[in-house]
Design a protein around this motif. Structure first.
Motif, PDB file in Angstrom:
ATOM      1  N   LEU A   1       2.401   4.441   1.054  1.00  0.00           N
ATOM      2  CA  LEU A   1       1.526   3.347   1.472  1.00  0.00           C
ATOM      3  C   LEU A   1       0.191   3.489   0.764  1.00  0.00           C
ATOM      4  N   VAL A   2      -0.271   2.409   0.149  1.00  0.00           N
ATOM      5  CA  VAL A   2      -1.528   2.437  -0.578  1.00  0.00           C
ATOM      6  C   VAL A   2      -2.239   1.107  -0.373  1.00  0.00           C
ATOM      7  N   GLN A   3      -3.555   1.140  -0.423  1.00  0.00           N
ATOM      8  CA  GLN A   3      -4.321  -0.096  -0.313  1.00  0.00           C
ATOM      9  C   GLN A   3      -4.304  -0.856  -1.636  1.00  0.00           C
ATOM     10  N   ALA A   4      -4.494  -2.147  -1.531  1.00  0.00           N
ATOM     11  CA  ALA A   4      -4.585  -2.976  -2.740  1.00  0.00           C
ATOM     12  C   ALA A   4      -5.680  -2.422  -3.656  1.00  0.00           C
TER      13      ALA A   4
ATOM     14  N   ASN B   1      -1.014   1.152 -11.416  1.00  0.00           N
ATOM     15  CA  ASN B   1      -2.440   0.996 -11.129  1.00  0.00           C
ATOM     16  C   ASN B   1      -2.726  -0.429 -10.667  1.00  0.00           C
ATOM     17  N   SER B   2      -3.889  -0.617 -10.085  1.00  0.00           N
ATOM     18  CA  SER B   2      -4.320  -1.940  -9.616  1.00  0.00           C
ATOM     19  C   SER B   2      -3.235  -2.613  -8.794  1.00  0.00           C
TER      20      SER B   2
ATOM     21  N   THR C   1       4.574   0.462  -0.484  1.00  0.00           N
ATOM     22  CA  THR C   1       3.970  -0.563   0.356  1.00  0.00           C
ATOM     23  C   THR C   1       2.483  -0.651   0.019  1.00  0.00           C
ATOM     24  N   VAL C   2       2.042  -1.853  -0.336  1.00  0.00           N
ATOM     25  CA  VAL C   2       0.644  -2.082  -0.694  1.00  0.00           C
ATOM     26  C   VAL C   2       0.030  -2.974   0.369  1.00  0.00           C
TER      27      VAL C   2
ATOM     28  N   GLU D   1       1.886  -7.891  -3.473  1.00  0.00           N
ATOM     29  CA  GLU D   1       3.157  -8.407  -3.984  1.00  0.00           C
ATOM     30  C   GLU D   1       3.953  -7.363  -4.752  1.00  0.00           C
ATOM     31  N   ASP D   2       3.391  -6.190  -4.969  1.00  0.00           N
ATOM     32  CA  ASP D   2       4.139  -5.086  -5.572  1.00  0.00           C
ATOM     33  C   ASP D   2       4.957  -4.329  -4.533  1.00  0.00           C
TER      34      ASP D   2
END
Length: 124
Positions: A11-14, A84-85, A121-122, A89-90
């Motif tokens: 899990l990572v933030q946008a 990255n970035s 999960t973003v 939607e990824d």
């Protein structure tokens, strides 16, 4: 035959980054063209990136071009996907795949071996 095991999802933030790894069994890793695909809930499995056997040729889906980088280390029998970035939607399950042919193709059915996937999960 080759067995593939993905890792590095989470899990990572946008706007954040993740690096996926795919470890392959066997001594013939360098003879496979490798690819990354992803599948979101309710959607078909889609091409993300691919790399030639030597690593000198890569190809990316337009949606990830400039943000994702595929690479491989044949000495370690591993292929990587630096992301990255990241965008919401990824979000998907990411799969590693191996293709016996030298030709890079974007179609999942053209790949001969698959890992079980790793969830990315973003959050927005």
């Amino acid at each position: 035959q080759v067995q593939l095991v993905e890792s590095g999802g989470g899990l990572v933030q946008a706007g954040g980054s993740l690096r996926l790894s795919c470890a392959a069994s066997g001594r013939t890793f360098s003879t496979y063209t490798m690819g990354w695909f992803r599948q979101a809930p309710g959607e078909e499995r889609k091409f993300v990136a691919a790399i030639s056997r030597s690593g000198n040729i890569t190809h990316y889906a337009d949606s990830v071009k400039g943000r994702f980088t595929i690479s491989r280390d044949n000495a370690k029998n591993t292929v990587y996907l630096q992301m990255n970035s990241l965008k919401p939607e990824d979000t998907a399950v990411y799969y590693c795949a191996a293709r016996i042919s030298t030709v890079i193709v974007l179609t999942p059915r053209a790949y001969d071996y698959w890992g079980r996937g790793t969830q990315v999960t973003v959050s927005s």
